[in-house]
Design an enzyme around this catalytic site. Sequence first.
Site, PDB file in Angstrom:
ATOM      1  N   LEU A  48       0.820  -1.209   0.000  1.00  0.00           N
ATOM      2  CA  LEU A  48       0.000   0.000   0.000  1.00  0.00           C
ATOM      3  C   LEU A  48       0.856   1.262   0.000  1.00  0.00           C
ATOM      4  CD1 LEU A  48      -2.729   1.404   0.149  1.00  0.00           C
ATOM      5  CD2 LEU A  48      -2.690   1.085   2.636  1.00  0.00           C
ATOM      6  N   TYR A 191      -1.138  -8.287  16.645  1.00  0.00           N
ATOM      7  CA  TYR A 191      -1.463  -7.321  15.589  1.00  0.00           C
ATOM      8  C   TYR A 191      -2.676  -6.488  15.975  1.00  0.00           C
ATOM      9  CZ  TYR A 191      -2.630  -5.471  10.978  1.00  0.00           C
ATOM     10  OH  TYR A 191      -2.918  -4.635   9.925  1.00  0.00           O
ATOM     11  N   LYS A 195      -3.115  -2.384  16.715  1.00  0.00           N
ATOM     12  CA  LYS A 195      -4.031  -1.538  15.948  1.00  0.00           C
ATOM     13  C   LYS A 195      -5.096  -0.898  16.843  1.00  0.00           C
ATOM     14  CE  LYS A 195      -2.062  -1.994  11.975  1.00  0.00           C
ATOM     15  NZ  LYS A 195      -1.383  -0.828  11.364  1.00  0.00           N
ATOM     16  N   THR A 226      -1.607  -7.771  -0.580  1.00  0.00           N
ATOM     17  CA  THR A 226      -0.181  -7.451  -0.505  1.00  0.00           C
ATOM     18  C   THR A 226       0.558  -8.634   0.117  1.00  0.00           C
ATOM     19  OG1 THR A 226      -0.279  -6.512   1.730  1.00  0.00           O
ATOM     20  CG2 THR A 226      -0.781  -5.024  -0.117  1.00  0.00           C
TER      21      THR A 226
END
Length: 309
Positions: A48, A191, A195, A226
């Site tokens: 990205l 993760y 976040k 990705t």
Amino acid sequence: MDLTTWAIFPLLLGSIGVYSLYKLLQRLRSGAYLQDAVVVITGATSGLGRECAKVFYAAGTRLVLCGRSEEGLKNLVQELSQMRIKSAQLHKPHMVIFDLSDVEAVNSAANEILHLTGRVDILINNAGISYRGTILDTKVSVDRMVMDTNYFGPVALTKALIPSMIKNRRGHIVVISSVQGKISIPFRSAYSASKHATQAFFDCLRAEMSPYEIDVTVVNPGYIKTNLSLNAVTGDGSNYGVMDNNTAEGRTPEEVAQTVLRAVGERRKELLVAGLVPTLAVYLRTLAPTIFFSFMAARAKKERKLKDS
């Protein structure tokens, strides 16, 4: 047509006209907002971040591309220089090489950025690392590593650049968070925690920066096609090395980059870029948490069976 239809028809056409004019003015303001703006993008060498570099370069911004790989950044600059765009005045990008997880390196990088450009108008905190593993099998050092890259790194860079934005009474801070900043799913604990922390920090920052006319945009994408899952770390810190089906079927980075560009140009405060199921899950977590927790427990059970089979 009856009289009622004839009466509604002009109103409908008028509404369409007003909306079209509004969108046109919005695009014009967006173009003026971005032209010649100094834009810093972290994690610019792949995924990205790379696509964001392309769309913001095409919009006529003055890019500062950040990453750990000098070779990767040079390749990106070369690729940008070969783009043929007539609609905007283009500027050669700068490169700043540093590791976002190293706080001392982040402070030095911020000084280098300001030395190169004199100011930062838009900061796009994009760099990050993903994780796959069970909580029981994950070392605390891995939790810290993910937090250093996904949370403390962006926070450190943002804090280092904010004073110059306040001085100039101009600035826009963007963070690429995740749907998992809104909801947590099994086997993504490190993760998702990073976040959630990111979401909370930048929500607070938005409120605190409002007196200084500095915008804060949090972008929460779902799955993007990705190498994020390929490069994810596992519970022991090793490479995951698997392209998840959800990731492979996700949105293209080109599509999400265009969405980020529009969100910045429109100075959006928050944006959820996800499919129907993740979007519903976000609302379900708030409106019917017991049902959401049941779904997540079932998902954990299903994934555990697949791993054991």
